[in-house]
Design a protein around this motif. Structure first.
Motif, short mmCIF file in Angstrom:
data_model
loop_
_atom_site.label_atom_id
_atom_site.label_comp_id
_atom_site.label_asym_id
_atom_site.label_seq_id
_atom_site.Cartn_x
_atom_site.Cartn_y
_atom_site.Cartn_z
N GLU A 77 0.81 -1.21 0.00
CA GLU A 77 0.00 0.00 0.00
C GLU A 77 0.85 1.27 0.00
O GLU A 77 0.31 2.38 0.06
CB GLU A 77 -0.94 -0.01 1.21
N GLY A 78 2.17 1.10 -0.04
CA GLY A 78 3.06 2.25 -0.08
C GLY A 78 3.49 2.76 1.27
O GLY A 78 4.16 3.79 1.37
N LYS A 79 3.16 2.02 2.35
CA LYS A 79 3.58 2.41 3.69
C LYS A 79 5.04 2.03 3.89
O LYS A 79 5.44 0.89 3.66
CB LYS A 79 2.71 1.71 4.74
N GLU A 80 5.84 3.00 4.34
CA GLU A 80 7.25 2.70 4.60
C GLU A 80 7.37 1.79 5.82
O GLU A 80 6.82 2.06 6.88
CB GLU A 80 8.04 3.98 4.83
N LEU A 81 8.13 0.70 5.67
CA LEU A 81 8.34 -0.23 6.77
C LEU A 81 9.60 0.10 7.55
O LEU A 81 9.59 0.09 8.78
CB LEU A 81 8.41 -1.67 6.24
N ILE A 126 12.59 -8.87 8.08
CA ILE A 126 11.78 -7.66 7.94
C ILE A 126 10.99 -7.36 9.22
O ILE A 126 10.98 -6.21 9.68
CB ILE A 126 10.86 -7.77 6.70
N PRO A 127 10.32 -8.36 9.85
CA PRO A 127 9.61 -8.05 11.10
C PRO A 127 10.54 -7.49 12.19
O PRO A 127 10.18 -6.54 12.89
CB PRO A 127 9.02 -9.40 11.50
N LYS A 128 11.75 -8.06 12.31
CA LYS A 128 12.68 -7.58 13.34
C LYS A 128 13.23 -6.21 12.99
O LYS A 128 13.48 -5.40 13.89
CB LYS A 128 13.82 -8.58 13.54
#
Length: 395
Positions: free
Chosen positions: A179-183, A226-228
């Motif tokens: 959705e284009g949200k920066e992670l 990525i989650p960490k």
């Protein structure tokens, strides 16, 4: 009663003879088919004849649908999913497999770099800051980033990674969801990021760095969770490979099962967990490796050329990264350029293109009356690009 029994016996005998005859005919037909199939597999001359006259695999220029393009304009042409896309004058036009215009979008980019995966097309302005994620004829999101874009990637779920330069760091890697949200961002202060990819399950980011501070270039591959990285960046690194042999690694690619494949100047390796294994060599005695690629779905390939005064022979070796089985396609010509998409390879021979599948079989042979400039490939069709048109070949 006795006569009736004799008649019944005669009828049974005739029926048995008929069954035996039918079974014999079927057996002979099956035998002939098997023999022909074996000859087809082993005899290239016979196979070419069958492909041309029986299976009708040859396609001639101007016998297919086409897309007209203005040769006086700058046309950037690429393909993905079910479209051939033409970007010109800030307008992206999507054409279907029949050559019909399916939709168009405004995209303010003049020098594009692109990445595709499944139904997603990622377009960015090279060495500038604009980026667009497109799916079908819809613009999913667009952004102006801080820095100059040098490399992009998108996975099949629409997750995006971008390598940026021109900031206070040597490289910045920026990650977005579908959705284009920066992670998060990954900052590199002493090395330069040259390639990046995201795993199929959105769990891992892999990137390739070059250390240019020493007397020789040093290649480094890192994999982070990525989650960490979103919560505890200091604990996000799960794997690191630092080359000590002076080998230059050029690109990386995730395949199914979180296998990370990378290509270097001496071969192709697979990283799985903590295991790093070389599976294809580029330096072998008596073999000239002219092309190689890791962009196929769960396959990789290398092209081996054997030339003599009387003949040229080329073998395309395709290795399945799961079961490690190899398929080989051979031809009596030298490729000018190779293209690949999903499970298909296009071999440009100048005025002829062989489209083959990763099982080693010819799908289509396209024959042109002029030099072919470029080939773009979508799911089930390809575009043969000329100065003023794009010929569409169903594959």
């Amino acid at each position: 009663m006795k006569i009736i029994g004799i008649e019944d016996e005669n009828i049974k005998t005739k029926l048995n003879k008929k069954r035996v005859m039918i079974a014999s005919i079927i057996g002979i037909v099956v035998f002939i088919i098997v023999i022909l199939f074996i000859i087809y597999c082993t005899n290239r001359t016979f196979r070419d004849m069958v492909d041309k006259y029986i299976l009708m695999k040859n396609v001639i220029e101007d016998s297919t649908s086409s897309i007209d393009i203005n040769e006086d304009e700058t046309n950037n042409i690429f393909a993905y999913d079910k479209y051939i896309s033409v970007l010109s004058k800030n307008t992206l036009k999507n054409y279907n497999s029949s050559g019909k215009l399916d939709g168009e979008l405004t995209v303010e980019i003049s020098t594009p770099i692109t990445a595709t995966n499944g139904g997603f097309l990622l377009i960015a302005e090279k060495e500038k800051n604009k980026i667009y994620l497109v799916s079908g004829n819809e613009l999913i999101w667009q952004k102006d980033l801080e820095g100059e874009i040098s490399k992009i990637c998108v996975n099949k779920n629409g997750y995006v990674a971008v390598i940026l330069s021109g900031t206070t760091y040597k490289s910045v890697i920026q990650i977005f969801d579908s959705e284009g949200k920066e992670l998060f961002k990954q900052f590199l202060s002493t090395t330069i990021a040259v390639d990046v990819d995201i795993s199929f399950d959105n769990q891992y980011l892999a990137f390739l760095e070059l250390n240019t501070s020493g007397t020789a270039l040093q290649s480094i591959i890192k994999v982070i969770s990525i989650p960490k990285a979103k919560t505890t960046p200091s604990e996000s690194e799960v794997y690191k490979y630092l080359d000590e042999k002076g080998v230059l690694i050029t690109n990386i690619k995730y395949q199914q099962g979180n296998k990370l494949v990378y290509m270097s100047d001496d071969g192709i390796n697979i990283i799985k967990g903590e295991t790093n294994e070389k599976v294809l060599n580029f330096v072998e005695e008596g073999k000239r490796i002219s092309f190689a690629d890791i962009e196929l779905t769960n396959y990789m390939y290398r092209v081996i050329e054997k030339s003599s005064l009387l003949s040229n022979e080329t073998s395309i070796e395709m290795l399945n990264t799961g079961n490690r089985k190899t398929r080989i396609y051979t031809l009596d010509s030298v490729p000018r350029k190779m293209y690949s998409y999903n499970d298909k390879i296009a071999i440009n021979l100048g005025s002829e293109v062989n489209f083959i599948s990763t099982n080693g079989w010819l799908i289509k042979r396209y024959i042109s009356s002029q030099e072919i400039r470029k080939i773009v490939m979508a799911n089930n069709f390809a575009g043969i690009v000329y100065r003023n048109k794009i010929e569409i070949v169903n594959i």
